[in-house]
Design an enzyme around this catalytic site. Sequence first.
Site, PDB file in Angstrom:
ATOM      1  N   HIS A 193     -18.858  17.913  50.510  1.00 48.35           N
ATOM      2  CA  HIS A 193     -17.716  17.208  51.107  1.00 48.35           C
ATOM      3  C   HIS A 193     -17.791  17.323  52.625  1.00 48.35           C
ATOM      4  CE1 HIS A 193     -13.640  15.916  51.963  1.00 48.35           C
ATOM      5  NE2 HIS A 193     -13.376  15.734  50.678  1.00 48.35           N
ATOM      6  N   GLU A 211     -19.319  14.865  44.354  1.00 46.11           N
ATOM      7  CA  GLU A 211     -18.565  14.630  45.583  1.00 46.11           C
ATOM      8  C   GLU A 211     -19.452  14.047  46.688  1.00 46.11           C
ATOM      9  OE1 GLU A 211     -15.989  14.142  48.410  1.00 46.11           O
ATOM     10  OE2 GLU A 211     -15.281  14.956  46.497  1.00 46.11           O
ATOM     11  N   THR A 231     -11.559  10.031  46.990  1.00 48.54           N
ATOM     12  CA  THR A 231     -11.743  10.725  45.720  1.00 48.54           C
ATOM     13  C   THR A 231     -10.658  10.364  44.715  1.00 48.54           C
ATOM     14  OG1 THR A 231     -12.883  12.602  46.744  1.00 48.54           O
ATOM     15  CG2 THR A 231     -11.847  12.998  44.619  1.00 48.54           C
TER      16      THR A 231
END
Length: 697
Positions: free
Chosen positions: A422, A261, A305
């Site tokens: 994130h 991520e 994402t």
Amino acid sequence: MKTALQKVRRGLNTKLGFFLLTVLLFAIKSYWAYKTKFNLGISDSMQQFLLAFNTLPGALVFLGIALYFRGRLSYWLMILINFLLSTWLFANILYYREFSDFITFNIIKGSGAASNNLGKSLMGIIKPTDFLVYADVIILIVLLAAHFIRIDMRYFKVRYAMTITMIGFVLFGANLAMAEKDRPQLLTRTFDNNYIVKYLGLQAYTIYDGVKTTHNSAVKAKADSNDIKPVLKFLKKNYASPNIEYYGQAKGKNIIIIHLESFQQFMIDYKWKGEEVTPNLNKLYHASDTISFDNFFNQVGQGKTADAELMLENSLYGLPEGSAMVTDGTTNTFQSAPALLEQKLGYTTASFHGDVPSFWNRDNAYKSFGYQYFFSKDYLPKVKDEDMGYGVKDKLFLKESAYYLEQLPQPFYAKLITVSNHYPYIIDKKNTSIKSWNTGDSTVDHYVQTARYLDESVGELLNYLDSTGLRKNTMLVLYGDHYGISNNHKAAIAQILGKKSVDNYDLAMFQKVPFMINMEGLKGGVNHTYGGEIDVLPTIEDLLGISSNKYVQFGQDLLSKNRNQIVPFRNGDWVTNKYTKYNGDYYYTSSGKEIKSPTKAQKAEFAKIQKYVTTDLGLSDKVVNGDLLRFYKLKGFKTVNKKSYSYTLKNGLKQLKQAQKKSKTSLKSQNNNQSTLDQYTTDAPELKGVTLKFPTK
């Protein structure tokens, strides 16, 4: 006191008074349902306020319809509208309880998607308190029937009714403005239906979904089988044949994809305060059996994402606005990696994510992709202080995922989506093992700490794969899904990169993310070819020995010797091994020198590259927007039947248990049906002294 009650009753005996009471009761009921029946993730006082405020605009507009009618009809119509809205709320409560998402028109049109499993176990789903959504309807009927409130037969002027309707729309406008301030691009970058309901309410969500569905349906309705022909012609012309040295090298191997991520390429080998930030990933990146790519770019748009996942699984670009996984993931026909690998090579397929299943519409899109399993947060043990940002902390998530990973029949294709690195890069002190940056940009400074935490998490997983022997028969694929630090933080980016300032070339190169393929016996090294996320799937397919020359995929094998090395960005900019175009400026890619006065020959080259990029993106958009894969019959591939998949905890566990009995190839089966989870070592402070209790039903 008596006089006050009399005044209230007199007020209620007017049509306006009864209407305001109905609106108030409906708003209270809706707020109660949002708080107690859904998991909307309220995180601050503004969101709390909006959750209460958003109950009013829809109530005023919809219930206000009754004010345009006269006499008793107006009252009973008000109650009927309330009843219908309450029934819609009731239906969503039941659906949400089973699927962790709200009902969409696509699901209704899909015939059975809303009732699949839900109808079979309806009595087991309903709770007595669910019927409280009808409490206000019953109260109003009783008040009228008992003549506590008398019907006002006087004419209610149309201009007054129109005023109330307008007030409803004005309040909605204010609601939307406040919501956009708290969550920018709420409607244009939809990634979770929960957010729409949380900020705008169920009625607004329903209308939004209806408009979106109608628009998408209109585009798809106009499409026909001829629309796929220019796509096939373009792909055939630009197909890059596989590298014979690597073709089929991973045949029969498990595939574990680790989705890093917001992890960017510049973090590889990056040092802060004299120490490596990501020692585990650095070691893997430079391993002799790892092919690493140092010119690999993220190519996401607003979907971020979700766009990365779409490219990974399908080699299709995300859309210019919003997320294709959200707008089209439920209804479109796909020929995705999970379905291809299951049908062609007999792979077990599973995705793992430590958040709610509805995020980015994964609970529906994964069915379209053909994933057999989706292990979401519902499958994971409840641990105190387990969340960090957008889901379960990576160290907990990866260890808990290993519990299901060891049960998958081999060979398997498993995607593990990390979340701790994130935005906004929140990390607690007990999980911090490196000092933050000191750029002065509070949004950026903790990125180095969450990146270190991610690295440690991956290191623990790799140790587990080594200790259990699973890694010997596995191809590891690691990639960064998108940038972590946006271009809005130029001053901080300059400090991080050790520069006085950054230009558009620097920002273009800042879009690089890691991509590495590790497998025992693989001839590794750092590969300098220019590519991006659109190229991942064809690369994996060629390594598995299934050539993608007949597939509708817009990427090219990164290991191919005849790939064109053109990397389109979603906004139409691009990078090649020779030139870079970013935000209107042109550069030499190798040196970063700006081309301020391009020659005639260079202009021709730019135009040729731009034509390819525009065509590439445009044709991919046509495939997605027109659902063109429904017209393309891929030989040996059976169209995915979405109704064949269910990701509810009960069904998932049952399916996994049956697979264990049918096939004895899982890691757990090979270990005499004994779990290997005790070989998974983690220093996660949340798990000290804790015995993980996994759901059993």
